[in-house]
Write a protein that holds these residues in place. Structure first.
Motif, PDB file in Angstrom:
ATOM      1  N   MET A  31       3.274  51.238 -36.629  1.00 23.92           N
ATOM      2  CA  MET A  31       2.464  52.399 -36.232  1.00 23.92           C
ATOM      3  C   MET A  31       3.333  53.638 -36.045  1.00 23.92           C
ATOM      4  N   ASN A  32       4.429  53.717 -36.764  1.00 20.10           N
ATOM      5  CA  ASN A  32       5.291  54.905 -36.657  1.00 20.10           C
ATOM      6  C   ASN A  32       4.776  55.958 -37.625  1.00 20.10           C
ATOM      7  N   TYR A  33       4.161  57.001 -37.086  1.00 20.06           N
ATOM      8  CA  TYR A  33       3.600  58.067 -37.927  1.00 20.06           C
ATOM      9  C   TYR A  33       4.473  59.316 -37.898  1.00 20.06           C
ATOM     10  N   GLY A  34       5.719  59.169 -37.482  1.00 20.43           N
ATOM     11  CA  GLY A  34       6.616  60.318 -37.385  1.00 20.43           C
ATOM     12  C   GLY A  34       7.313  60.590 -38.708  1.00 20.43           C
ATOM     13  N   CYS A  35       8.047  61.731 -38.755  1.00 20.64           N
ATOM     14  CA  CYS A  35       8.758  62.066 -39.985  1.00 20.64           C
ATOM     15  C   CYS A  35      10.234  62.318 -39.700  1.00 20.64           C
TER      16      CYS A  35
ATOM     17  N   VAL B 297       1.259  60.409 -28.874  1.00 19.66           N
ATOM     18  CA  VAL B 297       2.076  59.212 -28.640  1.00 19.66           C
ATOM     19  C   VAL B 297       2.129  58.245 -29.822  1.00 19.66           C
ATOM     20  N   GLY B 298       1.102  58.266 -30.714  1.00 15.96           N
ATOM     21  CA  GLY B 298       1.099  57.281 -31.798  1.00 15.96           C
ATOM     22  C   GLY B 298       1.164  55.874 -31.232  1.00 15.96           C
ATOM     23  N   GLY B 299       1.965  55.011 -31.844  1.00 14.17           N
ATOM     24  CA  GLY B 299       2.072  53.623 -31.390  1.00 14.17           C
ATOM     25  C   GLY B 299       3.025  53.438 -30.211  1.00 14.17           C
TER      26      GLY B 299
ATOM     27  N   VAL C 290      -4.700  62.962 -27.053  1.00 15.88           N
ATOM     28  CA  VAL C 290      -6.118  63.293 -26.843  1.00 15.88           C
ATOM     29  C   VAL C 290      -7.053  62.220 -27.394  1.00 15.88           C
ATOM     30  N   VAL C 291      -6.521  61.249 -28.127  1.00 16.58           N
ATOM     31  CA  VAL C 291      -7.385  60.281 -28.813  1.00 16.58           C
ATOM     32  C   VAL C 291      -7.375  58.954 -28.032  1.00 16.58           C
ATOM     33  N   ASP C 292      -8.562  58.565 -27.537  1.00 16.51           N
ATOM     34  CA  ASP C 292      -8.629  57.356 -26.700  1.00 16.51           C
ATOM     35  C   ASP C 292      -8.116  56.119 -27.424  1.00 16.51           C
TER      36      ASP C 292
ATOM     37  N   ASN D 204       6.557  64.594 -32.404  1.00 12.99           N
ATOM     38  CA  ASN D 204       6.979  64.151 -33.729  1.00 12.99           C
ATOM     39  C   ASN D 204       5.771  64.146 -34.661  1.00 12.99           C
ATOM     40  N   CYS D 205       5.776  65.035 -35.637  1.00 15.03           N
ATOM     41  CA  CYS D 205       4.748  65.054 -36.676  1.00 15.03           C
ATOM     42  C   CYS D 205       3.356  65.339 -36.106  1.00 15.03           C
ATOM     43  N   LEU D 206       3.296  66.253 -35.159  1.00 18.31           N
ATOM     44  CA  LEU D 206       2.000  66.677 -34.633  1.00 18.31           C
ATOM     45  C   LEU D 206       1.802  68.182 -34.813  1.00 18.31           C
TER      46      LEU D 206
END
Ligand SMILES: C[S@@+](CC[C@H](N)C(=O)[O-])C[C@H]1O[C@@H](n2cnc3c(N)ncnc32)[C@H](O)[C@@H]1O
Length: 282
Positions: free
Chosen positions: A4-8, A28-30, A52-54, A102-104
């Motif tokens: 679940m790493n959505y960073g770059c 926060v991602g994962g 912000v995403v539950d 990170n990547c937001l």
């Protein structure tokens, strides 16, 4: 967490994290980087994670519970995971040592980016560090792609240039900017995206320090290095710049330009490496 790493890139650098810092991490991602920051803070609530995403908060929370089971050093209480918006951080002024994302922020439109950067600046202590990783793009992204919310949310079409990003950081009060890494990231190809020519995206890692912005603009460290190789013991410009004999000295973009203008035959000035890893100076 790795899946679940959505960073770059990465925002976690041991050299920023001595002395059990207070950290806020937005988006926060994962939870991978929350866990990594907690490794350094190692105290109750030392790392605040906001999203912000539950669904994201709940996935992250499960991952942190699992991390506690399998890592003897980690306690779930080290991370204070909360609902919170990048545009209105639920944190008081001037209490944070390290703020990270990170990547937001690349997905935000210009006004929202300004608000998000101002919020990070507000919560940091003086000399506190904003550490970020985001896509950048040196060429213009066509307006239709920029407006596509799905592609923006995929971190593909909201990117701005590195110079524009640095300007935005300076405009909210970050006086020192370190460019720590810059890498090829994605290509938006004609036929797959609404573009007539390939658009190359890069990713960048930046550390921006909350310190007053000098009148002539921020001090940007992008990997320029100076080496004095003359016959004397060292070189001084008598206004703060000292170059020891035959030692690499990291210098800012402004200092590099001043040294090049001197046209000296005994000072080497490198191009930017986009890999700044030294202490700030000059
Ligand atoms: C591309 S993901 C990056 C996740 C994580 N930083 C990583 O490197 O894996 C963006 C994250 O930001 C969150 N997010 C989106 N808008 C936000 C906002 N306005 N405030 C806080 N978090 C937000 C998303 O829910 C998601 O968790």
């Amino acid at each position: 967490m790795l899946a679940m790493n959505y960073g770059c890139g990465t925002t976690v650098h041991p050299r920023d994290l001595g002395g059990s810092p207070s950290v806020v991490y937005v988006g926060v991602g994962g939870g991978l980087e929350l866990l990594q920051f907690a490794y350094f803070s190692r105290r109750r609530g030392g790392v605040i994670g906001l999203d912000v995403v539950d669904e994201m908060l709940s996935a992250c929370s499960k991952n942190l519970d699992l991390a506690e089971e399998i890592n003897p050093w980690f306690k779930r209480s080290f991370v204070d995971l909360r609902k919170g918006d990048a545009f209105d951080l639920p944190i008081e002024d001037g209490v944070i040592d390290v703020a990270a994302q990170n990547c937001l922020f690349n997905i935000f439109q210009a006004d929202d980016l300004g608000r998000a950067l101002s919020e990070m600046h507000r919560v940091l202590k003086p000399k506190g560090r904003l550490i970020l990783s985001d896509p950048i793009c040196s060429t213009e992204i066509p307006e239709a792609l920029r407006r596509d919310e799905r592609l923006r949310a995929m971190c593909l079409t909201g990117a701005i240039s590195l110079d524009a990003y640095i300007e935005r950081l300076a405009s909210v009060g970050f006086g020192i900017v370190e460019v720590r890494a810059r890498r090829p990231y994605r290509v938006l190809a004609p036929g797959q995206f609404a573009t007539k020519r390939p658009i190359v995206l890069e990713s960048v890692e930046i550390c921006a320090i909350k310190s007053p912005v000098p009148a002539d603009g921020p001090d940007v460290f992008a990997g320029h290095t100076a080496i004095y190789f003359g016959v004397g013991e060292n070189f001084s410009d008598h206004s703060g710049l000292h170059l020891p004999s035959n030692q690499p000295t990291p210098i800012s973009v402004k200092t590099a330009a001043k040294l090049v203008a001197l046209s000296r035959q005994d000072i080497f000035v490198s191009e930017p490496t986009w890999f700044y890893a030294g202490a700030g100076c000059c």
